[in-house]
Write an enzyme that holds these catalytic residues in place. Structure first.
Site: not given
Length: 158
Positions: A57, A64, A79-81, A98-99
């Site tokens: 946070c 969080d 996308v490569e893992l 968060h947003e």
């Protein structure tokens, strides 16, 4: 009668400490690697489940935790893992709302892969008695999903 072992006059060797590698095998990174989509001629969903996302946070510094689900229909690039794992890990010591962090992750994956469609669902664990879910999406201009294919249901009565 039990025998007691003789005491050695030789002092034990000190424990050896592990030497840290010059280049750690894995480290957090904001760099997303890509590879060519093996089936660009068709739409198919790639789903990533990331149940251990962590950041802090920005106001309190408290940790969080979130479960991220990324649903993506790739265009020319996937996308490569491992790079995705290292990318998500890079937020561990960062402060982020968060947003903001959910939207930033979407923007970065879109920038790297230019997918036909991507949806990120971030389910943030409870804080102060409140769960937060953030859902963000991106669609390529003009892209529409094909209709869902349903198998016919047979009547079991005969």
């Amino acid at each position: 009668m039990a025998r007691t072992p003789k005491k050695s006059s030789v002092p034990p060797e000190p424990a050896k400490q592990r030497v840290a590698p010059i280049n750690p095998p894995t480290a957090p990174s904001k760099e997303l690697h890509v590879f060519p989509n093996p089936s660009p001629e068709r739409d198919y969903v790639i789903q990533f489940q990331i149940p251990e996302f962590t950041c802090h946070c920005p106001l309190t510094g408290q940790p969080d935790f979130a479960h991220f689900t990324i649903d993506m229909v790739a265009d020319q690039l996937c996308v490569e893992l491992k790079s995705l794992k290292m990318y998500m890990w890079s937020y561990r010591n960062e402060g982020a709302f968060h947003e903001k962090v959910t939207n930033t992750i979407l923007d970065d994956i879109v920038k790297a892969t230019q997918p036909r469609f991507i949806r990120i669902t971030a389910k943030w664990y409870v804080r102060g008695g409140i769960y937060t879910n953030v859902v963000v999406e991106h669609r390529q201009k003009g892209w529409k999903p094909l209709p869902k294919v349903e198998a016919e249901k047979e009547d079991a009565r005969g």
